[in-house]
Design a protein around this motif. Structure first.
Motif, mmCIF file in Angstrom:
data_model
loop_
_atom_site.group_PDB
_atom_site.id
_atom_site.type_symbol
_atom_site.label_atom_id
_atom_site.label_comp_id
_atom_site.label_asym_id
_atom_site.label_seq_id
_atom_site.Cartn_x
_atom_site.Cartn_y
_atom_site.Cartn_z
ATOM 1 N N VAL A 90 37.665 45.024 55.598
ATOM 2 C CA VAL A 90 38.648 45.463 54.602
ATOM 3 C C VAL A 90 40.065 45.167 55.107
ATOM 4 C CG1 VAL A 90 39.623 47.489 53.429
ATOM 5 C CG2 VAL A 90 37.139 47.214 53.581
ATOM 6 N N ASP A 91 40.330 45.515 56.360
ATOM 7 C CA ASP A 91 41.648 45.260 56.940
ATOM 8 C C ASP A 91 41.950 43.771 57.031
ATOM 9 O OD1 ASP A 91 42.036 47.997 57.189
ATOM 10 O OD2 ASP A 91 41.493 48.043 59.316
ATOM 11 N N THR A 92 40.933 42.969 57.359
ATOM 12 C CA THR A 92 41.114 41.520 57.431
ATOM 13 C C THR A 92 41.474 40.958 56.058
ATOM 14 O OG1 THR A 92 39.587 41.320 59.288
ATOM 15 C CG2 THR A 92 39.981 39.322 58.002
ATOM 16 N N LEU A 93 40.770 41.392 55.031
ATOM 17 C CA LEU A 93 41.062 40.920 53.675
ATOM 18 C C LEU A 93 42.473 41.316 53.259
ATOM 19 C CD1 LEU A 93 37.646 41.736 51.990
ATOM 20 C CD2 LEU A 93 38.583 39.444 52.378
ATOM 21 N N LYS A 94 42.861 42.545 53.569
ATOM 22 C CA LYS A 94 44.215 43.023 53.241
ATOM 23 C C LYS A 94 45.278 42.153 53.880
ATOM 24 C CE LYS A 94 43.581 47.841 53.162
ATOM 25 N NZ LYS A 94 43.913 49.161 53.679
ATOM 26 N N GLY A 95 44.989 41.645 55.074
ATOM 27 C CA GLY A 95 45.969 40.885 55.827
ATOM 28 C C GLY A 95 45.983 39.394 55.548
ATOM 29 N N LEU A 96 45.169 38.935 54.615
ATOM 30 C CA LEU A 96 45.143 37.499 54.325
ATOM 31 C C LEU A 96 46.497 37.019 53.822
ATOM 32 C CD1 LEU A 96 41.655 37.022 52.634
ATOM 33 C CD2 LEU A 96 42.351 36.329 54.931
ATOM 34 N N ASP A 97 46.910 35.893 54.345
ATOM 35 C CA ASP A 97 48.233 35.351 54.063
ATOM 36 C C ASP A 97 48.211 34.438 52.838
ATOM 37 O OD1 ASP A 97 50.908 34.711 54.364
ATOM 38 O OD2 ASP A 97 50.506 33.108 55.805
ATOM 39 N N LYS A 98 48.008 35.048 51.690
ATOM 40 C CA LYS A 98 48.046 34.307 50.432
ATOM 41 C C LYS A 98 48.286 35.336 49.330
ATOM 42 C CE LYS A 98 45.666 30.761 47.805
ATOM 43 N NZ LYS A 98 44.634 29.760 47.783
ATOM 44 N N GLU A 99 49.134 34.986 48.399
ATOM 45 C CA GLU A 99 49.497 35.948 47.364
ATOM 46 C C GLU A 99 48.374 36.168 46.357
ATOM 47 O OE1 GLU A 99 53.147 36.088 44.413
ATOM 48 O OE2 GLU A 99 53.739 35.648 46.474
ATOM 49 N N GLY A 155 44.767 39.450 44.471
ATOM 50 C CA GLY A 155 45.447 39.376 45.752
ATOM 51 C C GLY A 155 44.665 40.056 46.857
ATOM 52 N N PRO A 156 45.178 39.976 48.059
ATOM 53 C CA PRO A 156 44.490 40.550 49.220
ATOM 54 C C PRO A 156 44.161 42.037 49.081
ATOM 55 C CG PRO A 156 46.245 39.111 49.954
ATOM 56 C CD PRO A 156 46.389 39.245 48.469
ATOM 57 N N GLN A 157 45.089 42.834 48.545
ATOM 58 C CA GLN A 157 44.839 44.269 48.414
ATOM 59 C C GLN A 157 43.696 44.542 47.437
ATOM 60 O OE1 GLN A 157 46.412 46.949 50.169
ATOM 61 N NE2 GLN A 157 44.559 47.893 49.348
ATOM 62 N N GLU A 158 43.677 43.831 46.309
ATOM 63 C CA GLU A 158 42.589 44.016 45.339
ATOM 64 C C GLU A 158 41.246 43.602 45.931
ATOM 65 O OE1 GLU A 158 46.176 43.142 42.561
ATOM 66 O OE2 GLU A 158 45.374 42.115 44.300
ATOM 67 N N LEU A 159 41.244 42.502 46.675
ATOM 68 C CA LEU A 159 40.016 42.061 47.342
ATOM 69 C C LEU A 159 39.526 43.119 48.327
ATOM 70 C CD1 LEU A 159 40.944 38.350 48.091
ATOM 71 C CD2 LEU A 159 39.067 39.103 46.630
ATOM 72 N N ALA A 160 40.458 43.657 49.108
ATOM 73 C CA ALA A 160 40.109 44.671 50.100
ATOM 74 C C ALA A 160 39.551 45.915 49.425
ATOM 75 C CB ALA A 160 41.337 45.016 50.942
ATOM 76 N N ASP A 161 40.174 46.348 48.347
ATOM 77 C CA ASP A 161 39.697 47.537 47.626
ATOM 78 C C ASP A 161 38.294 47.310 47.063
ATOM 79 O OD1 ASP A 161 42.120 48.759 48.182
ATOM 80 O OD2 ASP A 161 42.948 48.439 46.168
ATOM 81 N N HIS A 162 38.082 46.132 46.502
ATOM 82 C CA HIS A 162 36.765 45.802 45.936
ATOM 83 C C HIS A 162 35.700 45.755 47.036
ATOM 84 C CE1 HIS A 162 34.005 44.087 42.966
ATOM 85 N NE2 HIS A 162 33.586 43.296 43.946
ATOM 86 N N ALA A 163 36.032 45.096 48.129
ATOM 87 C CA ALA A 163 35.078 44.996 49.238
ATOM 88 C C ALA A 163 34.747 46.386 49.781
ATOM 89 C CB ALA A 163 35.650 44.111 50.344
ATOM 90 N N SER A 164 35.746 47.234 49.895
ATOM 91 C CA SER A 164 35.528 48.592 50.379
ATOM 92 C C SER A 164 34.578 49.350 49.464
ATOM 93 C CB SER A 164 36.869 49.321 50.486
ATOM 94 O OG SER A 164 36.679 50.635 50.949
ATOM 95 N N SER A 165 34.772 49.218 48.167
ATOM 96 C CA SER A 165 33.908 49.914 47.212
ATOM 97 C C SER A 165 32.492 49.341 47.211
ATOM 98 C CB SER A 165 34.513 49.872 45.811
ATOM 99 O OG SER A 165 34.451 48.577 45.259
ATOM 100 N N ASN A 166 32.327 48.130 47.747
ATOM 101 C CA ASN A 166 30.998 47.511 47.857
ATOM 102 C C ASN A 166 30.394 47.693 49.243
ATOM 103 O OD1 ASN A 166 30.667 46.637 45.263
ATOM 104 N ND2 ASN A 166 31.229 44.528 45.639
ATOM 105 N N GLY A 167 30.980 48.552 50.061
ATOM 106 C CA GLY A 167 30.374 48.893 51.340
ATOM 107 C C GLY A 167 30.817 48.075 52.542
ATOM 108 N N ALA A 168 31.892 47.307 52.409
ATOM 109 C CA ALA A 168 32.372 46.526 53.556
ATOM 110 C C ALA A 168 32.867 47.460 54.649
ATOM 111 C CB ALA A 168 33.512 45.606 53.116
ATOM 112 N N ASP A 169 32.697 47.039 55.905
ATOM 113 C CA ASP A 169 33.216 47.864 56.994
ATOM 114 C C ASP A 169 34.741 47.774 57.019
ATOM 115 O OD1 ASP A 169 34.086 45.658 58.637
ATOM 116 O OD2 ASP A 169 32.108 45.506 59.527
ATOM 117 N N GLN A 170 35.359 48.743 57.674
ATOM 118 C CA GLN A 170 36.814 48.850 57.659
ATOM 119 C C GLN A 170 37.495 47.632 58.268
ATOM 120 O OE1 GLN A 170 38.483 51.313 55.999
ATOM 121 N NE2 GLN A 170 40.235 49.963 56.347
ATOM 122 N N GLN A 171 36.872 47.023 59.249
ATOM 123 C CA GLN A 171 37.467 45.850 59.885
ATOM 124 C C GLN A 171 37.586 44.691 58.887
ATOM 125 O OE1 GLN A 171 35.446 44.550 63.426
ATOM 126 N NE2 GLN A 171 37.087 43.165 64.015
#
Length: 69
Positions: A38-47, A20-36
């Motif tokens: 990470v926030d975009t991934l968290k907000g994706l409208d799909k379960e 889901g979006p939260q797991e994607l955001a967490d993974h991207a963050s741990s791989n060095g993604a910028d906060q913006q």
């Protein structure tokens, strides 16, 4: 201009789909993604996303992709 496609793919590399979006955001963050991103991934409208193409498609629909593919 949006996020560079190649950079997004790099930050999601190694993610164990489905997820889901939260797991994607967490993974991207741990791989060095910028906060913006990470926030975009968290907000994706799909379960649940079944693979990277689904994520990239949703980001494209949201109009946040740019750069090289």
């Amino acid at each position: 201009m949006g996020y560079d496609v190649t950079q997004v793919q790099k930050t999601l590399a190694g993610f164990n789909y489905p997820g889901g979006p939260q797991e994607l955001a967490d993974h991207a963050s741990s791989n060095g993604a910028d906060q913006q991103l990470v926030d975009t991934l968290k907000g994706l409208d799909k379960e649940q996303f079944d693979g990277p193409n689904a994520v990239m498609s949703k980001l494209s629909e949201a109009g946040v992709l740019g750069g090289s593919s």
